[in-house]
Design an enzyme around this catalytic site. Structure first.
Site, PDB file in Angstrom:
ATOM      1  N   CYS A 150       2.527  13.570   4.471  1.00 17.60           N
ATOM      2  CA  CYS A 150       2.822  14.932   4.866  1.00 17.60           C
ATOM      3  C   CYS A 150       1.540  15.674   5.198  1.00 17.60           C
ATOM      4  O   CYS A 150       0.463  15.097   5.284  1.00 17.60           O
ATOM      5  CB  CYS A 150       3.574  15.654   3.749  1.00 17.60           C
ATOM      6  SG  CYS A 150       2.615  15.869   2.242  1.00 17.60           S
ATOM      7  N   ARG A 168       6.740  17.515   5.017  1.00 19.05           N
ATOM      8  CA  ARG A 168       6.916  16.129   4.577  1.00 19.05           C
ATOM      9  C   ARG A 168       7.444  15.219   5.679  1.00 19.05           C
ATOM     10  O   ARG A 168       8.396  15.557   6.371  1.00 19.05           O
ATOM     11  CB  ARG A 168       7.880  16.088   3.385  1.00 19.05           C
ATOM     12  CG  ARG A 168       8.016  14.684   2.788  1.00 19.05           C
ATOM     13  CD  ARG A 168       9.020  14.637   1.669  1.00 19.05           C
ATOM     14  NE  ARG A 168       9.110  13.305   1.095  1.00 19.05           N
ATOM     15  CZ  ARG A 168      10.223  12.755   0.619  1.00 19.05           C
ATOM     16  NH1 ARG A 168      11.341  13.452   0.623  1.00 19.05           N
ATOM     17  NH2 ARG A 168      10.213  11.535   0.127  1.00 19.05           N
ATOM     18  N   LEU A 169       6.789  14.061   5.804  1.00 22.52           N
ATOM     19  CA  LEU A 169       7.294  12.937   6.569  1.00 22.52           C
ATOM     20  C   LEU A 169       7.850  11.954   5.543  1.00 22.52           C
ATOM     21  O   LEU A 169       7.095  11.331   4.794  1.00 22.52           O
ATOM     22  CB  LEU A 169       6.184  12.288   7.391  1.00 22.52           C
ATOM     23  CG  LEU A 169       6.563  11.058   8.232  1.00 22.52           C
ATOM     24  CD1 LEU A 169       7.556  11.440   9.318  1.00 22.52           C
ATOM     25  CD2 LEU A 169       5.319  10.425   8.847  1.00 22.52           C
ATOM     26  N   ILE A 192       9.085   8.898   3.592  1.00 20.56           N
ATOM     27  CA  ILE A 192       8.881   7.452   3.679  1.00 20.56           C
ATOM     28  C   ILE A 192       9.377   6.744   2.415  1.00 20.56           C
ATOM     29  O   ILE A 192       9.988   5.688   2.477  1.00 20.56           O
ATOM     30  CB  ILE A 192       7.391   7.139   3.937  1.00 20.56           C
ATOM     31  CG1 ILE A 192       7.017   7.631   5.353  1.00 20.56           C
ATOM     32  CG2 ILE A 192       7.096   5.649   3.797  1.00 20.56           C
ATOM     33  CD1 ILE A 192       5.558   7.518   5.673  1.00 20.56           C
ATOM     34  N   ASN A 242      -0.509  14.580  -0.086  1.00 17.83           N
ATOM     35  CA  ASN A 242      -0.464  13.899   1.204  1.00 17.83           C
ATOM     36  C   ASN A 242      -1.014  12.502   1.003  1.00 17.83           C
ATOM     37  O   ASN A 242      -2.173  12.344   0.609  1.00 17.83           O
ATOM     38  CB  ASN A 242      -1.316  14.667   2.227  1.00 17.83           C
ATOM     39  CG  ASN A 242      -1.513  13.895   3.520  1.00 17.83           C
ATOM     40  OD1 ASN A 242      -0.666  13.109   3.917  1.00 17.83           O
ATOM     41  ND2 ASN A 242      -2.640  14.121   4.180  1.00 17.83           N
ATOM     42  N   GLY A 243      -0.208  11.474   1.239  1.00 16.46           N
ATOM     43  CA  GLY A 243      -0.702  10.119   1.099  1.00 16.46           C
ATOM     44  C   GLY A 243       0.313   9.176   0.511  1.00 16.46           C
ATOM     45  O   GLY A 243       1.521   9.445   0.491  1.00 16.46           O
ATOM     46  N   GLU A 244      -0.172   8.058   0.037  1.00 18.98           N
ATOM     47  CA  GLU A 244       0.644   7.036  -0.624  1.00 18.98           C
ATOM     48  C   GLU A 244      -0.147   6.453  -1.787  1.00 18.98           C
ATOM     49  O   GLU A 244      -1.320   6.095  -1.621  1.00 18.98           O
ATOM     50  CB  GLU A 244       1.011   5.895   0.331  1.00 18.98           C
ATOM     51  CG  GLU A 244       1.759   6.299   1.581  1.00 18.98           C
ATOM     52  CD  GLU A 244       3.221   6.609   1.348  1.00 18.98           C
ATOM     53  OE1 GLU A 244       3.673   6.476   0.193  1.00 18.98           O
ATOM     54  OE2 GLU A 244       3.906   7.000   2.312  1.00 18.98           O
ATOM     55  N   GLY A 261      -5.792  -2.925  11.272  1.00 18.35           N
ATOM     56  CA  GLY A 261      -6.902  -3.734  10.764  1.00 18.35           C
ATOM     57  C   GLY A 261      -8.188  -2.952  10.642  1.00 18.35           C
ATOM     58  O   GLY A 261      -9.265  -3.551  10.530  1.00 18.35           O
TER      59      GLY A 261
END
Length: 635
Positions: A2, A50-51, A53, A75-77, A364
């Site tokens: 997000c 928010r996106l 996921i 914001n993040g994972e 990558g």
């Protein structure tokens, strides 16, 4: 994934309101089109877009602890959140969602500012603890996620993008010419600088902590290159494969469609191979080629097709044409400040294409910085051998001959790199590396600007950015020092900034397994002679990938994810150059010296000197200056 934003009033007795935060979050709706949330408590107001996921139904933010005394926007994972949740539950914490966001709240309750030490992933988040009046703002170790902040007389404001800060009436919109000179030096603006006075980037691996009226900014993680591993090369290969497999597997978690960028190089090919080994479904892959001007351009699409066939991916190819004004304007709008890595153009197009099919993309990125994949690392190692050539031969014979060479018609950088290599041979180690990563030296940049603009620039500070990380490692291995510099500056503020900003402009999350911090720490312990062996770059990575990806991918010359900008500027983009860099236009703006810019254009067109980076930087700057610098809202 997000975008987040908010502010903290300096006067703790002054209550914050959500209205300004709503405006801030509306400015970054592209980062999170699926949901929005806001919270105000005492002097603090925060919000998010928010996106969705993970935990699509339960991941609404802001999120609080059990008694709603600690609040977070994130914001993040966090890829180890399941493991962390189990430990926190064992300590008595109650969870209302399955999100990684809620895990961080309870980690804060347990560990305070040290909560970041337990996180494996990419993140930028803000925590408000009403019990102690503490505010905590942090950016992940490698700088995958962005964080900007500004301190005014009234408040401290933060956001995932600069444009959100401009939703506040008291945030200045004046250009910072030292930051802009850094842009013309490196093609991007390194932290903590930005293109605007008063607005700062929070550097990677740093946090900002406010308590008892005091604000502290501190580094919480650093990369150590010593002592080196004593393991045999075969053992290092086995460990490298195992850590890479884990890093990729952790990043496969998603409740939405997931794919991968596939350039045809060793890094992205290895990521796709490891994804295929851990996925039950065919991977969606996306590759970018070039169209338009004729020339000997670097294009790896045949190798990407071979990798796709080897692992049965659902493959999509897109061609980039040199009609770039739309992509350039959209890219500058995504950054809010000038940015001139010409990978912006293909990255914009491939993100646009991928977003039609997936929400999450694996890349990558980071393999070159971890394993020494750039040509400049090879040149840097050979520069010590060149220094053994007698000075009268270097300066009196070799340098004049090399400087007289014309640039190649096909757009290759071989002659340009040779000229830079020879010129740098007369410098000490730190300045030599600075000359490799700097587009234009200070003496030339001083001539670029109008006198009244040059007077506002701290040129020495800009140059010091280019070697301060290099020198932090002291007298260590020269290649290690160069890698450390790039990991701390080039990687977060160019490569990762590009992937975040352009990806999120298309509501697309990019994940980067090759810079998982556990993998990066492992790579720092690999002896430099196993990263570059003879003239082979990424030696150990290639050994690890042998038998996993096709041999043709490992054995062909690295080409990279760039664009044929040098030839475009002489052909398809010539009208844009003539229009935007015309002497009368530059005189009217009063920012740059028309004679200097005109000389750079003429030298490039005549192939006396390859000036594509400077000319593209000027085009990008002019776009920013007209579309957004003065309004603060590029479009």
């Amino acid at each position: 994934m997000c975008g987040i934003a908010g502010y903290l009033n300096r006067d703790p007795r002054r209550p914050a309101e959500t209205g300004p935060v709503v405006r801030m979050c509306d400015a970054i709706v592209h980062r999170g089109p699926d949901d929005a949330g806001y919270h105000a408590d005492g002097p603090l107001a925060m919000g998010m877009r928010r996106l969705s996921i993970i935990d699509l139904a339960g991941g609404h933010q802001p999120i609080a602890n059990e008694d709603q005394t600690v609040w977070i926007v994130f914001n993040g994972e966090i890829y180890n959140h399941d493991e962390l949740r189990a430990g926190l539950k064992a300590r008595g914490h109650a969870f209302r969602t399955h999100t990684d966001t809620e895990v961080i709240v309870h980690l804060w309750e347990e560990h305070g500012v040290d909560c970041v030490q337990h996180l494996r992933g990419m993140f930028g988040f803000a925590i408000w603890d009403s019990r102690t009046g503490e505010f905590f703002l942090v950016r992940d170790r490698l700088g995958i996620k962005p964080m900007f902040y500004v301190q005014t007389d009234e408040r401290l404001a933060f956001a995932s993008e600069i444009k959100a800060l401009f939703a506040l009436d008291d945030v200045p919109r004046e250009p910072d010419w030292t930051g802009i000179d850094a842009y013309f030096s490196y093609s991007y603006i390194p932290a903590p600088l930005t293109g605007f006075a008063g607005i700062s980037k929070l550097p990677a691996a740093h946090y900002l902590h406010v308590r008892d009226g005091r604000t502290e900014i501190r580094r919480y993680w650093d990369l150590e290159f010593a002592p080196k591993s004593g393991a045999r090369p075969g053992q290092l290969v086995d460990e490298l494969v195992a850590i890479s497999e884990e890093a990729v597997r952790l990043r496969l978690m998603s409740e939405v469609p997931l794919g991968a960028f596939l350039s045809g190089g060793v890094d992205s090919s290895l990521v796709v191979a490891l994804m295929a080994g851990s996925s039950q479904e065919a991977i969606r892959t996306f590759t970018m080629g070039f169209a338009g001007s004729k020339g000997d351009f670097l294009d790896e699409t045949p190798y990407a097709r071979e990798v796709s066939a080897a692992f049965g991916t659902r493959h999509t190819e897109t061609a980039v044409e040199p009609r770039i004004e739309r992509a350039l304007r959209a890219g500058i709008a995504a950054f809010d400040e000038p940015f001139a890595d010409d990978s912006l153009i293909p990255t914009f197009h491939i993100c646009e294409e991928a977003a039609k099919a997936v929400t999450v993309i694996m890349t990558g990125l980071g393999g070159d910085e971890n394993f020494a994949g750039y040509e400049r690392y090879l040149g840097f190692r050979f520069s010590e051998l060149y220094r053994r050539v007698p000075g009268f031969l270097r300066q009196g014979v070799i340098r004049p001959v090399v400087n007289a060479l014309k640039e190649e018609k096909g757009g290759h950088y071989r002659i340009n790199h040779l000229k830079r290599f020879v010129a740098a041979g007369e410098l000490d180690l730190a300045r030599r590396w600075q000359s490799y990563i700097c587009v234009r030296p200070q003496a030339e940049r001083r001539r670029l600007y109008a006198p009244e603009i040059a007077a506002q620039i701290d040129f020495d500070r800009v140059d010091s950015l280019g070697w301060e990380h290099f020198e932090r490692l002291g007298e260590g291995d020269a290649l290690d020092r160069a890698l450390y510099q790039d990991i701390n500056m080039y990687l977060p503020e160019d490569i990762l900034a590009l992937s975040d900003r352009v990806g999120m402009a298309h509501s697309l999350e990019l994940r980067v397994p090759l810079i998982d911090h556990v993998l990066v720490e492992f790579c720092a312990k690999i002896p430099s002679e196993l990263k570059i062996k003879g003239t082979e770059k990424k030696h150990l990575l290639r050994r690890a990938a042998r038998g996993i990806v096709p041999d043709s991918v490992l054995d062909h010359r690295k080409q990279g994810f760039a664009s044929p900008m040098a030839a475009w500027l002489r052909g398809d983009l010539r009208p844009m150059v003539d229009r935007m860099l015309a002497p009368e236009v530059l005189r009217g703006d009063g920012l740059f010296d028309p004679a200097f810019v005109g000389g750079a254009v003429d030298d490039h067109l005549a192939r006396r000197q390859l000036n594509d980076k400077l000319l593209f930087a000027l085009l990008a700057f002019q776009t920013w200056w007209r579309d957004g610098a003065r309004s603060g809202s590029p479009a």
